[in-house]
Design an enzyme around this catalytic site. Structure first.
Site, PDB file in Angstrom:
ATOM      1  N   ALA A 120      43.350 -15.966 -48.397  1.00 16.20           N
ATOM      2  CA  ALA A 120      44.575 -15.173 -48.446  1.00 16.20           C
ATOM      3  C   ALA A 120      45.009 -14.922 -47.005  1.00 16.20           C
ATOM      4  CB  ALA A 120      44.309 -13.860 -49.163  1.00 16.20           C
ATOM      5  N   GLY A 151      40.162 -16.714 -50.727  1.00 16.09           N
ATOM      6  CA  GLY A 151      41.095 -17.091 -51.790  1.00 16.09           C
ATOM      7  C   GLY A 151      41.189 -18.600 -51.969  1.00 16.09           C
ATOM      8  N   GLU A 178      38.385 -19.427 -54.143  1.00 22.67           N
ATOM      9  CA  GLU A 178      38.701 -18.843 -55.448  1.00 22.67           C
ATOM     10  C   GLU A 178      39.754 -19.668 -56.198  1.00 22.67           C
ATOM     11  OE1 GLU A 178      39.351 -15.030 -53.518  1.00 22.67           O
ATOM     12  OE2 GLU A 178      37.972 -14.107 -54.939  1.00 22.67           O
ATOM     13  N   GLU A 213      34.754 -12.472 -47.486  1.00 24.01           N
ATOM     14  CA  GLU A 213      35.451 -11.183 -47.610  1.00 24.01           C
ATOM     15  C   GLU A 213      34.670  -9.980 -47.126  1.00 24.01           C
ATOM     16  OE1 GLU A 213      35.553 -13.566 -49.844  1.00 24.01           O
ATOM     17  OE2 GLU A 213      37.589 -13.798 -50.619  1.00 24.01           O
TER      18      GLU A 213
HETATM   19  N1  DAK Z   1      45.230 -16.017 -42.891  1.00 23.87           N
HETATM   20  C1  DAK Z   1      46.208 -16.142 -41.985  1.00 23.87           C
HETATM   21  N2  DAK Z   1      46.195 -17.060 -41.014  1.00 23.87           N
HETATM   22  C2  DAK Z   1      45.140 -17.887 -40.959  1.00 23.87           C
HETATM   23  C3  DAK Z   1      44.069 -17.804 -41.892  1.00 23.87           C
HETATM   24  C4  DAK Z   1      44.149 -16.812 -42.913  1.00 23.87           C
HETATM   25  N3  DAK Z   1      43.234 -16.684 -43.856  1.00 23.87           N
HETATM   26  N4  DAK Z   1      43.165 -18.739 -41.549  1.00 23.87           N
HETATM   27  C5  DAK Z   1      43.648 -19.396 -40.486  1.00 23.87           C
HETATM   28  N5  DAK Z   1      44.832 -18.887 -40.108  1.00 23.87           N
HETATM   29  C6  DAK Z   1      45.670 -19.292 -39.008  1.00 23.87           C
HETATM   30  C7  DAK Z   1      45.115 -18.810 -37.681  1.00 23.87           C
HETATM   31  O1  DAK Z   1      45.487 -17.458 -37.448  1.00 23.87           O
HETATM   32  C8  DAK Z   1      45.758 -19.762 -36.716  1.00 23.87           C
HETATM   33  O2  DAK Z   1      47.084 -19.365 -36.524  1.00 23.87           O
HETATM   34  P1  DAK Z   1      47.758 -19.421 -35.022  1.00 23.87           P
HETATM   35  O3  DAK Z   1      46.884 -18.564 -34.177  1.00 23.87           O
HETATM   36  O4  DAK Z   1      47.698 -20.874 -34.651  1.00 23.87           O
HETATM   37  O5  DAK Z   1      49.138 -18.900 -35.234  1.00 23.87           O
HETATM   38  C9  DAK Z   1      45.794 -21.069 -37.498  1.00 23.87           C
HETATM   39  O6  DAK Z   1      45.668 -20.704 -38.873  1.00 23.87           O
HETATM   40  C10 DAK Z   1      44.656 -21.986 -37.147  1.00 23.87           C
HETATM   41  O7  DAK Z   1      43.452 -21.263 -37.309  1.00 23.87           O
HETATM   42  P2  DAK Z   1      42.317 -21.186 -36.157  1.00 23.87           P
HETATM   43  O8  DAK Z   1      42.929 -21.340 -34.811  1.00 23.87           O
HETATM   44  O9  DAK Z   1      41.507 -19.978 -36.426  1.00 23.87           O
HETATM   45  O10 DAK Z   1      41.503 -22.520 -36.482  1.00 23.87           O
HETATM   46  P3  DAK Z   1      39.960 -22.760 -36.226  1.00 23.87           P
HETATM   47  O11 DAK Z   1      39.744 -24.216 -36.490  1.00 23.87           O
HETATM   48  O12 DAK Z   1      39.522 -22.232 -34.907  1.00 23.87           O
HETATM   49  O13 DAK Z   1      39.196 -21.919 -37.357  1.00 23.87           O
HETATM   50  C11 DAK Z   1      38.854 -21.119 -39.592  1.00 23.87           C
HETATM   51  C12 DAK Z   1      39.395 -22.263 -38.700  1.00 23.87           C
HETATM   52  C13 DAK Z   1      39.211 -21.432 -41.046  1.00 23.87           C
HETATM   53  C14 DAK Z   1      37.306 -21.060 -39.465  1.00 23.87           C
HETATM   54  C15 DAK Z   1      39.449 -19.786 -39.123  1.00 23.87           C
HETATM   55  O14 DAK Z   1      40.869 -19.943 -39.077  1.00 23.87           O
HETATM   56  C16 DAK Z   1      39.144 -18.658 -40.058  1.00 23.87           C
HETATM   57  O15 DAK Z   1      38.033 -18.094 -40.041  1.00 23.87           O
HETATM   58  N6  DAK Z   1      40.137 -18.261 -40.869  1.00 23.87           N
HETATM   59  C17 DAK Z   1      39.985 -17.138 -41.764  1.00 23.87           C
HETATM   60  C18 DAK Z   1      39.152 -17.521 -42.930  1.00 23.87           C
HETATM   61  C19 DAK Z   1      38.916 -16.357 -43.853  1.00 23.87           C
HETATM   62  O16 DAK Z   1      38.298 -15.338 -43.485  1.00 23.87           O
HETATM   63  N7  DAK Z   1      39.441 -16.495 -45.071  1.00 23.87           N
HETATM   64  C20 DAK Z   1      39.259 -15.481 -46.058  1.00 23.87           C
HETATM   65  C21 DAK Z   1      40.432 -14.560 -46.020  1.00 23.87           C
HETATM   66  S1  DAK Z   1      40.159 -13.168 -47.042  1.00 23.87           S
HETATM   67  C22 DAK Z   1      42.803  -9.479 -52.978  1.00 23.87           C
HETATM   68  C23 DAK Z   1      42.364 -10.608 -53.533  1.00 23.87           C
HETATM   69  C24 DAK Z   1      41.921 -11.631 -52.770  1.00 23.87           C
HETATM   70  C25 DAK Z   1      41.899 -11.571 -51.423  1.00 23.87           C
HETATM   71  C26 DAK Z   1      42.386 -10.432 -50.863  1.00 23.87           C
HETATM   72  C27 DAK Z   1      42.837  -9.393 -51.630  1.00 23.87           C
HETATM   73  N8  DAK Z   1      43.193  -8.386 -53.808  1.00 23.87           N
HETATM   74  C28 DAK Z   1      42.810  -8.338 -55.175  1.00 23.87           C
HETATM   75  C29 DAK Z   1      43.943  -7.328 -53.247  1.00 23.87           C
HETATM   76  C30 DAK Z   1      41.414 -12.671 -50.654  1.00 23.87           C
HETATM   77  C31 DAK Z   1      40.940 -12.523 -49.431  1.00 23.87           C
HETATM   78  C32 DAK Z   1      40.694 -13.643 -48.553  1.00 23.87           C
HETATM   79  O17 DAK Z   1      40.905 -14.780 -48.846  1.00 23.87           O
END
Ligand code: DAK
Length: 263
Positions: free
Chosen positions: A63, A108, A111, A131
């Protein structure tokens, strides 16, 4: 649509989440567009779907953390509902959905792949539920679907540790059905989808419903669900053609061209 592309290839539809600059992260707009895309699919001429991400690095990196970071409780709940509704729509979509996971499938992203019927992935795929590191629980069905797919022990390990796993481990624990070199993934997904699409469409739909609905109830009730959906196949063109082809030993006549018949 800005973030979703849809391509129809015979009986197979390919949905691509197309936001590569953010590694295809799911913001509200992506979820809305995905919802609209699913609603617009013509089920009379589509028998299987493939869901994938644009680019060669990421399926869906979760997400959108930027969007979520400023949400109030009420907005967080609304965002969660939007995601859950779309994921559930995918899960209960009348035809099979194959996730072709081409890179990161985090949060997400993992998921949404689990809302699909079948997951195949590229060798560079990475799965995880990070998460708890962000101060939230997996909220798009992760605590429920992961445990059902890989067992409670492995799901708890992945979720509590927030440790990502590579494609080979995802395969070993049964999270994905197969792993392919990145440049072969879509070809393999299309091949699998075409194989599904070549079978009797009513029977395939009823199998999906029987498996999904049956898993929610005990075996006595599940068998009743199966009986009903088995019975529903009879008197359809698919069933008549499929069985008569076999009895007439007509290997050339394939039931596979029978159009979907609403009963
Ligand atoms: N959200 C927004 N932007 C993201 C992103 C994300 N999840 N993942 C990557 N990006 C963006 C980065 O900010 C970056 O943007 P710029 O800085 O270039 O503008 C671009 O994508 C490239 O990412 P990186 O520069 O970080 O690339 P790397 O190769 O260095 O790293 C990575 C790749 C996938 C390891 C890293 O980007 C990363 O850790 N991303 C986050 C992964 C993550 O934590 N995903 C889980 C998110 S939490 C809910 C239900 C569900 C959810 C929430 C609420 N409710 C019921 C209310 C779900 C939650 C989630 O999914």
């Amino acid at each position: 649509m800005e973030f979703i592309t849809y391509e129809q290839d015979g009986f197979v539809g390919v949905i691509t989440i197309n936001r590569p600059k953010a590694l295809n992260a799911l913001n509200s707009q992506v979820l809305d567009e995905l919802n609209e895309t699913l609603d617009s699919i013509n089920l009379d001429n589509t028998r299987a779907l493939i869901l994938t991400g644009a680019g060669d690095k990421s399926f869906v990196a979760g997400a959108d953390i930027g969007e979520m970071s400023t949400l109030t409780k009420a907005e967080g709940e609304a965002f969660g509902k939007k995601g859950n509704d779309v994921f559930r729509k995918l899960e209960t979509f009348p035809i099979p959905v194959i996730a072709a996971v081409n890179g990161f499938a985090l949060g997400g992203g993992c998921e949404i792949s689990m809302s699909c019927d079948i997951r195949i992935c590229s060798e560079n795929a990475i799965f995880g539920q990070p998460e708890v590191g962000l101060g939230i629980t997996p909220g798009f069905g992760g605590t429920q679907r992961l445990a059902r797919l890989v067992g409670a022990g492995m799901a708890k390990q992945m979720i509590y540790t927030a440790r990502n796993i590579k494609a080979d481990e995802a395969y070993r624990i049964g999270l994905v059905n197969a792993v392919y070199p990145a440049d072969e993934l879509m070809e393999q997904a299309r091949k699998m989808a075409a194989g599904i699409a070549a079978n009797a469409p009513i029977a395939v739909r009823n199998c999906k419903k029987a498996i999904n609905d049956g898993l929610q109830v005990d075996m006595d009730q599940a068998i009743v669900i199966e009986e009903k959906l088995f019975g529903d196949c009879f008197e359809t063109e698919d069933q008549k053609a499929g069985m008569s082809n076999f009895l007439e030993k007509d290997k050339e006549k394939k039931l596979k061209v029978v159009p979907f018949q609403n009963k």
